[in-house]
Scaffold this motif. Structure first.
Motif, mmCIF file in Angstrom:
data_model
loop_
_atom_site.group_PDB
_atom_site.id
_atom_site.type_symbol
_atom_site.label_atom_id
_atom_site.label_comp_id
_atom_site.label_asym_id
_atom_site.label_seq_id
_atom_site.Cartn_x
_atom_site.Cartn_y
_atom_site.Cartn_z
ATOM 1 N N GLU A 1 0.703 -1.089 0.044
ATOM 2 C CA GLU A 1 0.044 0.166 0.133
ATOM 3 C C GLU A 1 0.797 1.169 -0.116
ATOM 4 O O GLU A 1 0.435 2.331 -0.700
ATOM 5 N N GLU A 2 2.007 1.162 0.709
ATOM 6 C CA GLU A 2 2.922 2.279 0.827
ATOM 7 C C GLU A 2 3.529 2.522 -0.487
ATOM 8 O O GLU A 2 3.571 3.630 -0.782
ATOM 9 N N GLU A 3 3.862 1.629 -1.196
ATOM 10 C CA GLU A 3 4.688 1.775 -2.464
ATOM 11 C C GLU A 3 3.643 2.264 -3.235
ATOM 12 O O GLU A 3 3.972 3.290 -4.112
ATOM 13 N N MET A 4 2.616 1.660 -3.590
ATOM 14 C CA MET A 4 1.559 2.231 -4.632
ATOM 15 C C MET A 4 1.183 3.481 -4.446
ATOM 16 O O MET A 4 0.935 4.467 -5.427
ATOM 17 N N HIS A 5 0.841 4.017 -3.038
ATOM 18 C CA HIS A 5 0.530 5.365 -2.925
ATOM 19 C C HIS A 5 1.726 6.321 -3.105
ATOM 20 O O HIS A 5 1.274 7.500 -3.632
ATOM 21 N N ALA A 6 2.665 5.977 -2.675
ATOM 22 C CA ALA A 6 3.955 6.853 -2.914
ATOM 23 C C ALA A 6 4.208 7.132 -4.093
ATOM 24 O O ALA A 6 4.606 8.098 -4.804
ATOM 25 N N GLU A 7 3.997 6.221 -5.189
ATOM 26 C CA GLU A 7 4.224 6.202 -6.563
ATOM 27 C C GLU A 7 3.111 7.472 -7.326
ATOM 28 O O GLU A 7 3.507 8.236 -7.967
ATOM 29 N N ILE A 8 1.848 7.199 -7.006
ATOM 30 C CA ILE A 8 0.797 7.774 -7.492
ATOM 31 C C ILE A 8 0.902 9.601 -6.897
ATOM 32 O O ILE A 8 0.717 10.316 -7.512
ATOM 33 N N GLU A 9 1.217 9.465 -5.660
ATOM 34 C CA GLU A 9 1.327 10.876 -4.955
ATOM 35 C C GLU A 9 2.538 11.755 -5.669
ATOM 36 O O GLU A 9 2.375 12.923 -5.746
ATOM 37 N N THR A 10 3.702 11.162 -6.067
ATOM 38 C CA THR A 10 4.736 11.711 -6.683
ATOM 39 C C THR A 10 4.431 12.086 -7.953
ATOM 40 O O THR A 10 4.560 13.138 -8.675
ATOM 41 N N LEU A 11 4.148 11.012 -8.862
ATOM 42 C CA LEU A 11 4.000 11.224 -10.317
ATOM 43 C C LEU A 11 2.653 12.117 -10.506
ATOM 44 O O LEU A 11 2.689 13.215 -11.472
ATOM 45 N N PHE A 12 1.553 12.070 -9.968
ATOM 46 C CA PHE A 12 0.313 12.506 -10.466
ATOM 47 C C PHE A 12 0.063 13.811 -9.449
ATOM 48 O O PHE A 12 -0.033 14.895 -9.914
ATOM 49 N N PHE A 13 -0.188 13.475 -8.070
ATOM 50 C CA PHE A 13 -0.855 14.655 -7.405
ATOM 51 C C PHE A 13 0.420 15.742 -7.303
ATOM 52 O O PHE A 13 0.124 16.837 -7.208
ATOM 53 N N GLY A 14 1.976 15.255 -7.327
ATOM 54 C CA GLY A 14 2.847 16.211 -7.317
ATOM 55 C C GLY A 14 2.591 17.006 -8.473
ATOM 56 O O GLY A 14 2.980 18.372 -8.428
ATOM 57 N N THR A 15 2.309 16.509 -9.782
ATOM 58 C CA THR A 15 2.320 17.230 -10.926
ATOM 59 C C THR A 15 1.208 18.068 -10.657
ATOM 60 O O THR A 15 1.308 19.413 -10.993
ATOM 61 N N ALA A 16 0.058 17.643 -10.053
ATOM 62 C CA ALA A 16 -1.211 18.517 -10.178
ATOM 63 C C ALA A 16 -0.890 19.675 -9.165
ATOM 64 O O ALA A 16 -1.382 21.017 -9.598
ATOM 65 N N ARG A 17 -0.358 19.640 -8.233
ATOM 66 C CA ARG A 17 0.000 20.617 -6.945
ATOM 67 C C ARG A 17 0.794 21.847 -7.653
ATOM 68 O O ARG A 17 0.213 22.972 -7.763
ATOM 69 N N VAL A 18 1.881 21.453 -8.421
ATOM 70 C CA VAL A 18 2.882 22.588 -8.885
ATOM 71 C C VAL A 18 1.975 22.980 -10.116
ATOM 72 O O VAL A 18 1.979 24.235 -10.337
ATOM 73 N N THR A 19 1.369 22.351 -10.893
ATOM 74 C CA THR A 19 0.593 22.905 -12.313
ATOM 75 C C THR A 19 -0.380 23.809 -11.682
ATOM 76 O O THR A 19 -0.339 25.071 -12.167
ATOM 77 N N MET A 20 -1.232 23.599 -10.803
ATOM 78 C CA MET A 20 -2.204 24.780 -10.301
ATOM 79 C C MET A 20 -1.731 25.933 -9.666
ATOM 80 O O MET A 20 -2.223 26.912 -9.837
ATOM 81 N N ARG A 21 -0.757 25.665 -9.008
ATOM 82 C CA ARG A 21 -0.042 26.820 -8.395
ATOM 83 C C ARG A 21 0.628 27.619 -9.592
ATOM 84 O O ARG A 21 0.624 29.053 -9.654
ATOM 85 N N ALA A 22 1.002 26.965 -10.375
ATOM 86 C CA ALA A 22 1.817 27.824 -11.602
ATOM 87 C C ALA A 22 0.560 28.547 -12.377
ATOM 88 O O ALA A 22 0.826 29.646 -13.025
ATOM 89 N N VAL A 23 -0.612 27.775 -12.672
ATOM 90 C CA VAL A 23 -1.545 28.524 -13.349
ATOM 91 C C VAL A 23 -2.096 29.601 -12.671
ATOM 92 O O VAL A 23 -2.118 30.852 -13.430
ATOM 93 N N GLY A 24 -2.315 29.619 -11.417
ATOM 94 C CA GLY A 24 -2.566 30.712 -10.744
ATOM 95 C C GLY A 24 -1.773 32.166 -10.699
ATOM 96 O O GLY A 24 -2.197 33.081 -10.992
#
Length: 305
Positions: free
Chosen positions: A111-134
């Motif tokens: 569970e830790e491995e799968m969540h860490a992967e998606i957190e980095t690849l997807f949610f990390g990209t989403a966070r930075v992108t939306m801050r940049a859009v603002g």
């Protein structure tokens, strides 16, 4: 369907670039390239900023700690950049490069491995992108037009085609692809905010042990006839042969991304890089069209298509 990236983009001569994952690979190559251009500003980030010592220390280069899995870390990095340049702060190009691949037998991933992967690849990209859009949305030129910008989200061949033994890496990259396309269609054309999904095939540093994690082997998948073992054997044989001609240099990817930003033309929504990804993507598209024709009668459920 709303069009995306509808206008030619002109890179300002004093453009500010923010790049995540600059400690190695593609991120390091792009940071090095931007740092070599005195008129540009660079925000180079990494989880451990000591890994950014290869960059010179000048007012135009800001080296920051940034963990894309932490909302507070993302907020702090943007605040630090604004504090560094004050009223002159603007953000023109963002490269969401931070990430790593998780390979191995999917059934054994924790569970830790799968969540860490998606957190980095997807949610990390989403966070930075939306801050940049603002930031980009609030920045206007003197003529009243939006300065806008370009956001490059680094995907991969893995965002187009699923291969055995990398299911959660594929899941993260597929998520980046779909999410980026949706967000690109939300942007008002006047904002001049362009999103580009970069899809490189194999990059040399990826096969040298950088940015890779491995799930524990599962006893049910050890036989050499298993699909994931066959793929591993094929990849390892290529590495041992010392060829690597099909692997891309990070510097070549960096130069192509810079060219897309500065060439003064429309920014493509997707940017496949390398002969391997181009050929495999084309083959997948052609195969999908064939499958659609076979299933035409079923898909229409009795209606004419």
């Amino acid at each position: 369907m709303n069009p995306v990236n509808t206008k030619p983009y002109t890179l300002p001569p004093d453009a500010t670039w923010l790049i995540t994952g600059c400690s190695s690979g593609i991120g390091k190559a792009i940071a090095t390239l931007i740092a070599s251009k005195p008129s540009l500003r660079l925000i180079a980030t990494a989880r451990n900023p000591s890994t950014l010592s290869y960059l010179p220390s000048t007012h135009n280069i800001l080296k920051l700690a940034l963990d894309v899995t932490s909302p507070s870390s993302v907020d702090a990095a943007f605040a630090a950049a604004k504090a560094h340049w004050g009223e002159e702060f603007h953000l023109d190009v963002v490269v969401n490069n931070a990430g790593y691949s998780l390979s191995g037998d999917t059934e054994s991933a924790t569970e830790e491995e799968m969540h860490a992967e998606i957190e980095t690849l997807f949610f990390g990209t989403a966070r930075v992108t939306m801050r940049a859009v603002g930031v980009m949305r609030e920045s206007k030129k003197e003529k009243g037009e939006w300065r806008g910008g370009v956001i490059f989200n680094i995907s991969s061949l893995a965002g187009l085609i699923g291969l055995p033994g990398h299911a959660f890496y594929h899941a993260g990259k597929f998520a980046v692809e779909g999410w980026s396309e949706s967000v690109a269609r939300e942007m008002h054309p006047d904002w001049n905010i362009n999103i580009c999904i970069v899809e490189p095939s194999g990059v040399k540093t990826e096969f040298e042990g950088h940015s890779k994690a491995h799930a524990a082997p599962h006893p049910a998948y050890t036989d050499p006839s298993m699909p994931a073992r066959k793929l591993e054997a094929y990849v390892n044989a290529g590495i041992k042969a010392g060829g690597g001609e099909h692997l891309m240099e990070p510097s070549a990817i960096a130069e192509t991304i810079f060219m897309i930003a500065e060439r003064g033309e429309k920014v493509p929504l997707r940017l496949p890089l390398g002969a391997v990804v181009w050929k495999m993507a084309k083959a997948k598209a052609e195969g999908f069209l064939g499958e659609l024709e076979v299933l035409k009668g079923i898909s229409g459920m009795g209606k004419e298509l």
